[in-house]
Design a protein around this motif. Structure first.
Motif, PDB file in Angstrom:
ATOM      1  N   LEU A 170      52.862  38.641  44.768  1.00 48.10           N
ATOM      2  CA  LEU A 170      52.849  39.933  44.085  1.00 48.10           C
ATOM      3  C   LEU A 170      51.489  40.607  44.240  1.00 48.10           C
ATOM      4  O   LEU A 170      50.464  39.952  44.444  1.00 48.10           O
ATOM      5  CB  LEU A 170      53.232  39.790  42.612  1.00 48.10           C
ATOM      6  N   ARG A 171      51.500  41.932  44.147  1.00 49.42           N
ATOM      7  CA  ARG A 171      50.266  42.718  44.204  1.00 49.42           C
ATOM      8  C   ARG A 171      49.733  42.977  42.796  1.00 49.42           C
ATOM      9  O   ARG A 171      48.561  42.792  42.525  1.00 49.42           O
ATOM     10  CB  ARG A 171      50.533  44.045  44.918  1.00 49.42           C
ATOM     11  N   PRO A 397      44.070  39.091  41.645  1.00 46.39           N
ATOM     12  CA  PRO A 397      42.715  39.090  42.213  1.00 46.39           C
ATOM     13  C   PRO A 397      42.599  38.281  43.494  1.00 46.39           C
ATOM     14  O   PRO A 397      41.617  38.430  44.227  1.00 46.39           O
ATOM     15  CB  PRO A 397      41.867  38.467  41.097  1.00 46.39           C
ATOM     16  N   LEU A 398      43.594  37.443  43.778  1.00 42.57           N
ATOM     17  CA  LEU A 398      43.524  36.566  44.945  1.00 42.57           C
ATOM     18  C   LEU A 398      44.418  37.033  46.088  1.00 42.57           C
ATOM     19  O   LEU A 398      44.617  36.302  47.059  1.00 42.57           O
ATOM     20  CB  LEU A 398      43.908  35.139  44.534  1.00 42.57           C
ATOM     21  N   HIS A 399      44.953  38.245  45.983  1.00 47.43           N
ATOM     22  CA  HIS A 399      45.760  38.765  47.091  1.00 47.43           C
ATOM     23  C   HIS A 399      44.875  38.877  48.331  1.00 47.43           C
ATOM     24  O   HIS A 399      43.725  39.322  48.253  1.00 47.43           O
ATOM     25  CB  HIS A 399      46.348  40.126  46.730  1.00 47.43           C
ATOM     26  N   ARG A 402      42.573  43.671  51.393  1.00 48.01           N
ATOM     27  CA  ARG A 402      41.372  44.317  50.868  1.00 48.01           C
ATOM     28  C   ARG A 402      41.775  45.540  50.053  1.00 48.01           C
ATOM     29  O   ARG A 402      41.325  46.661  50.300  1.00 48.01           O
ATOM     30  CB  ARG A 402      40.434  44.712  52.003  1.00 48.01           C
ATOM     31  N   SER A 403      42.628  45.305  49.080  1.00 47.31           N
ATOM     32  CA  SER A 403      43.092  46.392  48.231  1.00 47.31           C
ATOM     33  C   SER A 403      42.274  46.422  46.952  1.00 47.31           C
ATOM     34  O   SER A 403      41.473  45.529  46.674  1.00 47.31           O
ATOM     35  CB  SER A 403      44.588  46.234  47.933  1.00 47.31           C
ATOM     36  N   SER A 404      42.515  47.445  46.174  1.00 45.82           N
ATOM     37  CA  SER A 404      41.699  47.724  44.999  1.00 45.82           C
ATOM     38  C   SER A 404      41.615  46.516  44.073  1.00 45.82           C
ATOM     39  O   SER A 404      42.626  45.985  43.622  1.00 45.82           O
ATOM     40  CB  SER A 404      42.303  48.919  44.253  1.00 45.82           C
ATOM     41  N   GLY A 405      40.380  46.069  43.793  1.00 47.58           N
ATOM     42  CA  GLY A 405      40.149  45.052  42.779  1.00 47.58           C
ATOM     43  C   GLY A 405      40.351  43.613  43.188  1.00 47.58           C
ATOM     44  O   GLY A 405      40.163  42.715  42.369  1.00 47.58           O
ATOM     45  N   ASN A 409      38.392  41.966  48.656  1.00 44.52           N
ATOM     46  CA  ASN A 409      37.857  43.306  48.880  1.00 44.52           C
ATOM     47  C   ASN A 409      36.464  43.458  48.277  1.00 44.52           C
ATOM     48  O   ASN A 409      35.560  44.026  48.906  1.00 44.52           O
ATOM     49  CB  ASN A 409      38.794  44.350  48.275  1.00 44.52           C
ATOM     50  N   LEU A 410      36.269  42.958  47.068  1.00 44.77           N
ATOM     51  CA  LEU A 410      34.965  43.073  46.424  1.00 44.77           C
ATOM     52  C   LEU A 410      33.891  42.326  47.206  1.00 44.77           C
ATOM     53  O   LEU A 410      32.757  42.799  47.334  1.00 44.77           O
ATOM     54  CB  LEU A 410      35.039  42.540  44.993  1.00 44.77           C
ATOM     55  N   PHE A 411      34.236  41.166  47.736  1.00 44.80           N
ATOM     56  CA  PHE A 411      33.259  40.403  48.503  1.00 44.80           C
ATOM     57  C   PHE A 411      32.814  41.181  49.741  1.00 44.80           C
ATOM     58  O   PHE A 411      31.618  41.284  50.031  1.00 44.80           O
ATOM     59  CB  PHE A 411      33.842  39.052  48.916  1.00 44.80           C
ATOM     60  N   HIS A 412      33.758  41.730  50.468  1.00 43.82           N
ATOM     61  CA  HIS A 412      33.403  42.414  51.718  1.00 43.82           C
ATOM     62  C   HIS A 412      32.793  43.790  51.469  1.00 43.82           C
ATOM     63  O   HIS A 412      31.831  44.176  52.147  1.00 43.82           O
ATOM     64  CB  HIS A 412      34.637  42.521  52.615  1.00 43.82           C
TER      65      HIS A 412
END
Length: 507
Positions: A170-171, A397-399, A402-405, A409-412
């Motif tokens: 799930l997203r 958060p583990l999807h 590199r989508s929002s949140g 994505n935050l790491f990159h």
């Protein structure tokens, strides 16, 4: 403490209570600085990505502080805005550093810097963002850390594609909030519409059945409806004449009920579906594990403050109550996994997890109905205050996207981009109303931390960090050349009150 020369904004002699005014206003190019600041203000995280590792409020434009600091350069040939360095051998103090703009700009110019703040988060962020580490080692440690979390938690973030019944990741989950009047309880959402598609159709929730519709056609039938009326937030008053209000007797996270699941199928793409029993069971399973997360006790109690009082008025007395069961388990396993990571990478990843909570709490709202920003999150501090959504969004958060949140994505976007920029910083130049990039060879937004002021001048690009009040900094006379700061408004410390939302996880 006496300083060697007047600072940019104010120079303080704390022993004799004197204030010396600098004459920068007579020769400061306001138009030049304002043009750069205006351009930067729209995309601060792109202009100065190394300063955006962790959330902080009211960050000042780096271009403005570079302009200010360049007026302290003694050699005229180095005083040009685009000339590298110029402050080698000098010590710059910011006694109220906040987001750390002064430190980052001064250390790029070759200065040694001292930063102090009464809140620990600015100190931790400055330490993490100014300390040089190997990018490869950082990426390797993140990959191991991320994979460890996925192995522990991925089963909580599964759902089924309504088109093929395949189990997929799930997203996010959308929730409506419970509110009650004198005669009934109801669920409220910002809007029934979940998505405006490019072909003009709309994905929406049916308020009578909780089915997910594409225009008028059912694409996912709701088999386990919540049994409550569903309204949009514009409805304030019940037919009985009573006003709908929050149910403050219930823990905050339990006030929200899932109304839609967003997932992504490798064969059918992104979809919305009504929650199934299996989805509800996964949520219940995570909620049952809340007590094992071990986030109880006084350390997590909400203290009254200028902003946190908004939480207390709504019957929220503990920070963990702002998080779903899955979100708390994510934090618990992340904190445990960090114990195996060496310093200073551990600090960087700890701040990454901390700032990720801004996108992973039940204070997050949904602003992804537009076709240009599908699934976008209204993060916890979209405004400089707590806000309480009608449609809450629980992110995965583990999807891997590199989508929002997402953690990926935050790491990159924050850590990797910031690391690369720090090694080779660039400035912007505006010509003919067009903005272009200008490399600044020889500069770097990183340095070496020292723990005693006597070590500060032995080399350039060194930094000393102090967690404490600027009222009582114990620094020797003439140990500082300039004070450059942007103090808070009188005694307004609302940011440190808001920062408690993050601090409780960084103990």
């Amino acid at each position: 403490m006496k300083i060697k020369s007047p600072g940019i904004q104010i120079a303080l002699d704390w022993k004799h209570k004197k204030i010396a005014h600098n004459l920068i206003d007579h020769h400061f190019d306001i138009n030049f600085a304002s043009q750069l600041a205006k351009s930067e203000s729209y995309n601060k995280h792109l202009y100065r990505p190394n300063t955006y590792l962790h959330k902080w409020w009211a960050r000042r434009c780096g271009t403005t502080f570079r302009s200010i600091l360049k007026h302290l350069v003694r050699n005229e040939s180095d005083s040009d805005y685009y000339a590298p360095g110029g402050l080698e051998g000098q010590v710059i103090l910011d006694p109220m550093m906040g987001g750390g703009t002064t430190l980052h700009e001064a250390i790029r110019l070759g200065a040694n810097v001292i930063g102090a703040d009464i809140d620990p988060i600015p100190v931790l962020q400055a330490r993490a963002s100014l300390t040089e580490v190997s990018l490869k080692k950082l990426e390797d440690r993140f990959t191991g850390f991320y994979n460890a979390l996925r192995s522990k938690l991925s089963h909580y973030y599964q759902t089924e594609c309504p088109a093929c019944e395949k189990s997929v990741e799930l997203r996010f989950v959308l929730y409506g909030v419970r509110r009650k009047c004198r005669c009934q309880e109801a669920l409220f959402v910002d809007s029934y519409v979940l998505r405006h598609n490019s072909d003009g159709s709309k994905i929406r929730i049916c308020p009578e059945t909780y089915d997910i519709l594409r225009d008028e056609r059912t694409i996912s039938a709701c088999r386990v409806p919540p049994g409550l009326p569903l309204y949009e937030k514009s409805r304030k008053v019940c037919t009985c004449g009573g006003k709908y209000q929050d149910d403050t007797d219930m823990p905050y996270y339990r006030r929200y009920v899932p109304v839609a699941i967003a997932g992504e199928c490798p064969d059918h793409g992104m979809f919305f579906s009504a929650p199934r029993q299996a989805d509800l069971d996964r949520i219940s399973l995570a909620d049952a594990e809340r007590e094992n997360a071990d986030f109880d006790g006084d350390d997590f109690r909400i203290a009254s403050g200028p902003k946190s009082s908004d939480l207390l008025r709504r019957g929220i007395f503990s920070y963990p109550d702002l998080f779903s069961g899955r979100q708390l388990l994510f934090l618990r396993h992340a904190i445990d996994a960090l114990k195996t990571v060496e310093t200073p990478i551990r600090l960087k990843l700890a701040l990454l997890i901390s700032t990720s909570t801004e996108f992973n709490s039940m204070l997050c709202g949904y602003k992804g109905a537009g076709e240009r920003r599908p699934g976008a999150i209204r993060h916890t501090f979209a405004h400089h205050a707590y806000s309480f959504p009608f449609t809450a969004l629980e992110n995965n958060p583990l999807h891997p996207s590199r989508s929002s949140g997402t953690l990926h994505n935050l790491f990159h976007s924050r850590m990797v981009r910031g690391h690369k920029w720090a090694a080779e910083p660039v400035e912007r130049q505006i010509r003919n109303r067009k903005t272009g990039k200008v490399p600044i060879p020889g500069e770097a937004d990183m340095g070496e931390e020292v723990y005693d002021i006597s070590d500060l001048r032995k080399k350039s690009h060194r930094f000393l960090l102090i967690h404490g009040s600027s009222v009582c900094l114990d620094l020797p006379d003439e140990s500082v050349d300039h004070i450059v700061t942007d103090p808070p408004y009188f005694d307004s410390v609302q940011y440190t009150d808001l920062a408690a939302f993050f601090r409780v996880w960084l103990r």
